[in-house]
Design a protein around this motif. Structure first.
Motif, PDB file in Angstrom:
ATOM      1  N   GLN A 630       0.807  -1.219   0.000  1.00 23.11           N
ATOM      2  CA  GLN A 630       0.000   0.000   0.000  1.00 23.11           C
ATOM      3  C   GLN A 630       0.843   1.273   0.000  1.00 23.11           C
ATOM      4  OE1 GLN A 630      -2.996  -0.255   3.191  1.00 23.11           O
ATOM      5  NE2 GLN A 630      -2.964  -2.489   2.963  1.00 23.11           N
ATOM      6  N   GLY A 631       2.165   1.122   0.061  1.00 20.45           N
ATOM      7  CA  GLY A 631       3.042   2.286   0.014  1.00 20.45           C
ATOM      8  C   GLY A 631       3.273   2.962   1.345  1.00 20.45           C
ATOM      9  N   ASN A 632       2.899   2.318   2.449  1.00 23.11           N
ATOM     10  CA  ASN A 632       3.046   2.931   3.772  1.00 23.11           C
ATOM     11  C   ASN A 632       4.438   2.681   4.355  1.00 23.11           C
ATOM     12  OD1 ASN A 632       0.417   3.921   3.739  1.00 23.11           O
ATOM     13  ND2 ASN A 632      -0.403   2.033   4.625  1.00 23.11           N
ATOM     14  N   VAL A 633       5.454   2.937   3.561  1.00 26.28           N
ATOM     15  CA  VAL A 633       6.834   2.743   4.008  1.00 26.28           C
ATOM     16  C   VAL A 633       7.678   3.936   3.581  1.00 26.28           C
ATOM     17  CG1 VAL A 633       6.762   0.215   3.996  1.00 26.28           C
ATOM     18  CG2 VAL A 633       7.369   1.438   1.905  1.00 26.28           C
ATOM     19  N   GLU A 634       8.787   4.112   4.265  1.00 27.48           N
ATOM     20  CA  GLU A 634       9.752   5.144   3.912  1.00 27.48           C
ATOM     21  C   GLU A 634      11.152   4.598   4.136  1.00 27.48           C
ATOM     22  OE1 GLU A 634       9.504   8.553   6.415  1.00 27.48           O
ATOM     23  OE2 GLU A 634       9.011   7.391   8.202  1.00 27.48           O
ATOM     24  N   THR A 635      12.147   5.332   3.637  1.00 31.67           N
ATOM     25  CA  THR A 635      13.532   4.889   3.723  1.00 31.67           C
ATOM     26  C   THR A 635      14.291   5.747   4.726  1.00 31.67           C
ATOM     27  OG1 THR A 635      13.479   4.178   1.411  1.00 31.67           O
ATOM     28  CG2 THR A 635      15.637   4.484   2.407  1.00 31.67           C
ATOM     29  N   VAL A 636      15.058   5.070   5.622  1.00 31.52           N
ATOM     30  CA  VAL A 636      15.870   5.783   6.608  1.00 31.52           C
ATOM     31  C   VAL A 636      17.252   5.150   6.651  1.00 31.52           C
ATOM     32  CG1 VAL A 636      13.862   6.387   8.022  1.00 31.52           C
ATOM     33  CG2 VAL A 636      15.157   4.302   8.541  1.00 31.52           C
ATOM     34  N   ASP A 637      18.206   5.898   7.203  1.00 30.48           N
ATOM     35  CA  ASP A 637      19.528   5.335   7.433  1.00 30.48           C
ATOM     36  C   ASP A 637      19.434   4.250   8.491  1.00 30.48           C
ATOM     37  OD1 ASP A 637      22.278   5.399   9.052  1.00 30.48           O
ATOM     38  OD2 ASP A 637      22.664   6.045   6.991  1.00 30.48           O
ATOM     39  N   ILE A 638      20.241   3.197   8.330  1.00 28.82           N
ATOM     40  CA  ILE A 638      20.162   2.059   9.242  1.00 28.82           C
ATOM     41  C   ILE A 638      20.425   2.461  10.692  1.00 28.82           C
ATOM     42  CG2 ILE A 638      22.589   1.349   9.024  1.00 28.82           C
ATOM     43  CD1 ILE A 638      21.531  -1.570   8.881  1.00 28.82           C
ATOM     44  N   SER A 639      21.173   3.545  10.912  1.00 35.69           N
ATOM     45  CA  SER A 639      21.480   3.986  12.273  1.00 35.69           C
ATOM     46  C   SER A 639      20.245   4.495  13.007  1.00 35.69           C
ATOM     47  CB  SER A 639      22.556   5.072  12.239  1.00 35.69           C
ATOM     48  OG  SER A 639      22.084   6.208  11.517  1.00 35.69           O
ATOM     49  N   ARG A 640      19.149   4.814  12.257  1.00 41.14           N
ATOM     50  CA  ARG A 640      17.918   5.340  12.859  1.00 41.14           C
ATOM     51  C   ARG A 640      16.862   4.246  13.050  1.00 41.14           C
ATOM     52  NH1 ARG A 640      15.959   9.672   8.886  1.00 41.14           N
ATOM     53  NH2 ARG A 640      14.271   9.760  10.432  1.00 41.14           N
ATOM     54  N   LEU A 641      17.306   2.995  13.126  1.00 37.23           N
ATOM     55  CA  LEU A 641      16.359   1.882  13.129  1.00 37.23           C
ATOM     56  C   LEU A 641      15.683   1.664  14.485  1.00 37.23           C
ATOM     57  CD1 LEU A 641      15.306  -0.093  11.041  1.00 37.23           C
ATOM     58  CD2 LEU A 641      17.161  -1.659  11.603  1.00 37.23           C
ATOM     59  N   VAL A 642      16.281   2.132  15.569  1.00 37.07           N
ATOM     60  CA  VAL A 642      15.664   1.930  16.885  1.00 37.07           C
ATOM     61  C   VAL A 642      14.320   2.656  16.946  1.00 37.07           C
ATOM     62  CG1 VAL A 642      15.854   2.397  19.357  1.00 37.07           C
ATOM     63  CG2 VAL A 642      17.846   1.598  18.089  1.00 37.07           C
ATOM     64  N   GLY A 643      13.294   1.937  17.377  1.00 35.88           N
ATOM     65  CA  GLY A 643      11.970   2.532  17.489  1.00 35.88           C
ATOM     66  C   GLY A 643      11.188   2.551  16.196  1.00 35.88           C
ATOM     67  N   ARG A 644      11.742   1.994  15.117  1.00 33.51           N
ATOM     68  CA  ARG A 644      11.037   1.954  13.823  1.00 33.51           C
ATOM     69  C   ARG A 644      10.727   0.500  13.454  1.00 33.51           C
ATOM     70  NH1 ARG A 644      11.250   6.812  11.083  1.00 33.51           N
ATOM     71  NH2 ARG A 644       9.410   5.877  10.087  1.00 33.51           N
ATOM     72  N   VAL A 645       9.610   0.317  12.799  1.00 32.75           N
ATOM     73  CA  VAL A 645       9.185  -1.021  12.380  1.00 32.75           C
ATOM     74  C   VAL A 645       9.785  -1.325  11.015  1.00 32.75           C
ATOM     75  CG1 VAL A 645       7.217  -2.503  11.837  1.00 32.75           C
ATOM     76  CG2 VAL A 645       7.047  -0.821  13.687  1.00 32.75           C
ATOM     77  N   SER A 646      10.598  -2.362  10.938  1.00 31.16           N
ATOM     78  CA  SER A 646      11.272  -2.715   9.689  1.00 31.16           C
ATOM     79  C   SER A 646      10.277  -3.277   8.679  1.00 31.16           C
ATOM     80  CB  SER A 646      12.383  -3.738   9.948  1.00 31.16           C
ATOM     81  OG  SER A 646      13.004  -4.118   8.731  1.00 31.16           O
ATOM     82  N   ALA A 647      10.382  -2.811   7.441  1.00 32.19           N
ATOM     83  CA  ALA A 647       9.498  -3.313   6.385  1.00 32.19           C
ATOM     84  C   ALA A 647      10.004  -4.624   5.810  1.00 32.19           C
ATOM     85  CB  ALA A 647       9.365  -2.279   5.274  1.00 32.19           C
ATOM     86  N   ASN A 648      11.304  -4.859   5.885  1.00 30.33           N
ATOM     87  CA  ASN A 648      11.899  -6.048   5.270  1.00 30.33           C
ATOM     88  C   ASN A 648      12.672  -6.867   6.292  1.00 30.33           C
ATOM     89  OD1 ASN A 648      11.072  -5.383   2.584  1.00 30.33           O
ATOM     90  ND2 ASN A 648      12.738  -3.892   2.455  1.00 30.33           N
ATOM     91  N   MET A 649      12.994  -8.076   5.904  1.00 27.66           N
ATOM     92  CA  MET A 649      13.931  -8.881   6.674  1.00 27.66           C
ATOM     93  C   MET A 649      15.318  -8.279   6.514  1.00 27.66           C
ATOM     94  SD  MET A 649      14.854 -12.931   6.188  1.00 27.66           S
ATOM     95  CE  MET A 649      14.897 -12.731   4.407  1.00 27.66           C
ATOM     96  N   ILE A 650      16.045  -8.156   7.605  1.00 26.81           N
ATOM     97  CA  ILE A 650      17.417  -7.653   7.565  1.00 26.81           C
ATOM     98  C   ILE A 650      18.336  -8.797   7.954  1.00 26.81           C
ATOM     99  CG2 ILE A 650      19.052  -5.963   8.472  1.00 26.81           C
ATOM    100  CD1 ILE A 650      16.720  -4.080   8.934  1.00 26.81           C
ATOM    101  N   LEU A 651      19.193  -9.173   7.018  1.00 31.31           N
ATOM    102  CA  LEU A 651      19.991 -10.381   7.170  1.00 31.31           C
ATOM    103  C   LEU A 651      21.406 -10.089   6.681  1.00 31.31           C
ATOM    104  CD1 LEU A 651      18.896 -13.953   6.160  1.00 31.31           C
ATOM    105  CD2 LEU A 651      21.062 -13.066   5.353  1.00 31.31           C
ATOM    106  N   PRO A 652      22.381  -9.961   7.590  1.00 33.41           N
ATOM    107  CA  PRO A 652      23.766  -9.748   7.140  1.00 33.41           C
ATOM    108  C   PRO A 652      24.399 -11.056   6.695  1.00 33.41           C
ATOM    109  CG  PRO A 652      23.666  -9.752   9.530  1.00 33.41           C
ATOM    110  CD  PRO A 652      22.255  -9.938   9.047  1.00 33.41           C
ATOM    111  N   TYR A 653      25.152 -10.972   5.621  1.00 28.98           N
ATOM    112  CA  TYR A 653      25.836 -12.174   5.133  1.00 28.98           C
ATOM    113  C   TYR A 653      27.316 -11.875   4.975  1.00 28.98           C
ATOM    114  CZ  TYR A 653      27.014 -16.332   2.583  1.00 28.98           C
ATOM    115  OH  TYR A 653      27.591 -17.522   2.211  1.00 28.98           O
TER     116      TYR A 653
END
Length: 719
Positions: A630-653
């Motif tokens: 529905q487009g209810n997402v926005e892009t932020v720097d990864i350092s601002r992730l605390v307190g935000r709901v992630s739209a995607n799976m975040i998986l470091p490889y």
């Protein structure tokens, strides 16, 4: 298959001349003949040349002893024994089961014998070729003219174009002729499970110890979704291993089900130790259910077996303990466990039925067996609704399957049947053990440092090594359960200096990424790279020369590192990424610089904390994906992730384990998750070429990692 091995008699004329005549007659039939120097030479020839299609020998000289030894290598191989009127025919019932034909020494009988050998060879090929593959081969040989898909018409279209001709010549005529339409009725249907496709599924089920098997042509990523779509209805609750493949996260995004996470342990090296026994208890699950909004009692469970690093569960405990109607073992990395005694009890299909439960096992046939990419299998034990399951199967399966992939699945199964199949897997185990011993030997003989290997002391005998509690510091798991997890010997983890199994950081160290880059520039590709460990897979395709190339690469790295060569000379591809930065840098300076950053961030503590406290689930993955659509997402720097709901799976490889799932929010309690991600980002910012691949994050040219999050209500469009 046209090689006949002939064990000639000991220079007796009345025997020599018929054999010479037979040699000539066999060559007229198109056979190639070879003459081993004795029984031992013959056995080695059969073991190392699978194109041998028959053995001719003198019965009086070699008799049943040779037949029995050949039978241990390949019980289907035709044997042809020459006898005379005085030969003793002492053959019992068991020996009569062998494929033995007898001929008398006689002149002018060679053509008849050669014709019989030709017929037996055709019967042998027919016996060892599985049903679908056989039907596909026959169809291609018939050379029918079709007016259906695919449009290249057995490769004809490719040959009408210069670039198409290059493609045709590269892949070959039979590959393209075998790419046929589902309209070819004599091959049956993959979707309807009829004809040779049905025969293939039954053949595979018998081979892998399942009651029912399904062939899947889009990888175990698809197999996992098929099982999940059938096993868990919308609104239901499912237990899922937090160490899951991302395909299972995608299942959660597709299907409106509520996940409850089973949390695995891990050691300081970043190696997952599997889910502890306490997580499977009824009390533990009840507590998780009570803490999860909208959750009910789970209807299904998904367990990753084996882990990426090669740890297998004793599956009977899980089958008996988990109070759910069905259990799915994601065994993508271990399709061979039914074919060697060291894996007994460590696979989903091991043992008998589990009363009141359905057991599923998915396997990537292509990963460690001889099948094409995308080849996968679903195995089932227990009662299920075949029609409904097939609807889930068809939801994810193309109506235009690639028959070469399907045939490769069946052929991979055929390769594992019988004595020759068991020998294939045994070779893998033995080569891995030999490689492990060689690394240990080089370590003992080296001046100064050398690479270590993650394993217990004393690995001489083939076995899976138990991760036992108390005092066994080799594995680094402080709270291991007894008789629960076992290390697969063919998954070999090499350790680099810098960190102990218990997480103690040394003053100096060599991060594994440096070694992986060095090996890659010399043609050796590592399966997985951790902070101070490298994973190598000893599949059935690995031979001594490939193993030797790894040992040579490791010793060359040590020599170059001890000489402190320039990065420019030792890692030219890395140097090319930023010549100004690496112009005068030497390898030890680079290694200690990265090692110092890792020590500064206290990686062992950070990694353990990052996986100890999971982020908070605000939305299910399905709900979050609907918000994203529905487009209810926005892009932020990864350092601002605390307190935000992630739209995607975040998986470091590496390490390839999900840290944040769609719909989860990093809180202050789970902040170590973000700190771990930021540490990985920091290394890449300081040292060009060492940027971490973080799935779910976009790396900009400026070195910034961007992630998508749910828009905050009141600041943007309403959620």
């Amino acid at each position: 298959m046209n090689i006949i091995a002939i064990m000639g008699p000991n220079h007796v004329f009345y025997k020599d001349e018929p054999v010479r005549e037979l040699d000539a007659a066999l060559k007229q039939q198109g056979f190639h003949t070879v003459y081993p120097q004795g029984a031992e030479d013959l056995l080695k020839l059969i073991e190392h040349n699978p194109r041998i299609c028959g053995v001719v020998f003198d019965w009086d000289e070699y008799s049943l002893d040779l037949c029995s030894e050949i039978n241990q290598l390949n019980e289907y191989l035709p044997l042809y024994a020459f006898i005379n009127t005085h030969s003793t025919m002492d053959v019992g019932i068991n020996e009569m089961r062998m494929a033995i034909w007898f001929f008398e020494y006689a002149l002018n009988a060679a053509e008849e014998i050669a014709l019989r050998i030709r017929q037996s060879t055709e019967e042998y090929v027919d016996t060892i070729t599985p049903p679908l593959t056989k039907a596909l081969f026959n169809y291609v040989k018939e050379g029918k003219t079709t007016f259906c898909t695919p449009g290249h018409m057995a490769g004809t279209a490719f040959q009408k174009s210069p670039v198409g001709s290059l493609f045709y010549d590269f892949f070959g005529a039979n590959t393209l002729k075998a790419d046929i339409s589902i309209s070819v009725s004599e091959l049956g249907s993959l979707l309807d499970h009829t004809g040779p496709h049905l025969e293939a599924e039954e053949y595979i089920a018998r081979t892998f110890g399942a009651e029912q098997s399904y062939m899947v042509t889009n990888g175990t990523s698809t197999s996992n979704k098929i099982v999940g779509m059938y096993a868990a209805a919308a609104g239901s609750t499912v237990l899922i291993d937090r160490n899951c493949h991302k395909s299972l996260t995608h299942l959660l995004m597709m299907s409106d089900i509520i996940p409850i996470w089973l949390k695995p342990t891990r050691n300081a090296l970043g190696i997952l130790g599997g889910i502890p026994k306490r997580e499977f208890s009824k009390e533990s699950i009840a507590l998780k259910v009570s803490q999860t909004p909208r959750a009910g009692w789970p209807v299904h469970a998904v367990i990753t077996n084996s882990t990426y690093d090669g740890l297998l569960y004793s599956t009977q405990f899980i089958k008996e303990t988990l109070e759910v109607p069905s259990i799915h073992f994601d065994s993508a990395w271990v399709p061979y466990t039914n074919f060697h005694p060291i894996y007994r009890g460590l696979s989903g299909m091991s043992g008998e039925r589990t009363p009141g439960k359905v057991i599923y096992e998915t396997q990537s046939t292509h990963k460690l067996l001889a099948a094409f990419s995308q080849a996968s299998l679903i195995h089932i034990k227990g009662d299920y609704d075949e029609q409904t399951f097939n609807e889930a199967y068809m939801m994810h399966t193309t109506t235009s399957p690639n028959y070469a992939i399907v045939a490769s699945i069946e052929t991979a199964a055929a390769m594992l049947r019988g004595n020759s199949g068991r020998r294939l897997i045994n070779r893998s185990v033995e080569r891995a053990l030999h490689f492990r011993r060689e690394v240990q030997r080089l370590r003992e003989e080296s001046d100064g440092w050398f690479f270590d290997i993650w394993q217990p002391d004393g690995v001489d005998e083939p076995e899976c090594w138990a991760i036992q509690p108390g005092g066994e510091e080799w594995h680094g798991f402080r709270d291991a359960d007894a008789d629960h997890m076992y290390l697969d010997p063919i998954k070999v983890t090499i350790l680099t200096p810098g960190m102990s199994e218990m997480g103690e950081m040394a003053e100096e160290g060599i991060p594994a990424a440096l070694v992986a880059k060095f090996l890659d520039e010399r043609g050796v590709v590592v399966e997985k790279t951790g902070p101070y460990n490298l994973l190598f897979l000893f599949s059935i395709g690995i031979d001594k020369t490939k193993a030797m190339s790894v040992l040579r690469g490791l010793t060359e790295f040590k020599r170059a590192y001890d000489l402190n060569l320039r990065v420019k000379n030792m890692l030219p591809d890395l140097y090319a990424q930023d010549p100004d930065f690496y112009r005068n840098m030497r390898i030890q300076t680079l290694a200690q610089g990265i090692h110092s950053l890792i020590r500064q961030h206290d990686l062992p503590r950070l990694m353990l904390q990052a996986f100890a406290m999971l982020p908070e689930m605000k939305l299910t993955p399905h709900q979050m994906f609907q918000q994203q659509v529905q487009g209810n997402v926005e892009t932020v720097d990864i350092s601002r992730l605390v307190g935000r709901v992630s739209a995607n799976m975040i998986l470091p490889y590496p390490p390839g384990v999900p840290l944040v799932m769609p719909g989860e929010m990093i809180t202050e309690e789970s902040r170590p998750v973000l700190d771990f991600l930021l540490m990985l980002c920091t290394i890449g910012r300081h040292y060009p070429g060492f940027e971490t691949d973080i799935h779910g994050a976009t790396l900009t040219e400026e070195g910034q990692y961007l992630v998508r999050v749910l828009k905050q209500a009141g600041e943007n469009e309403p959620v």
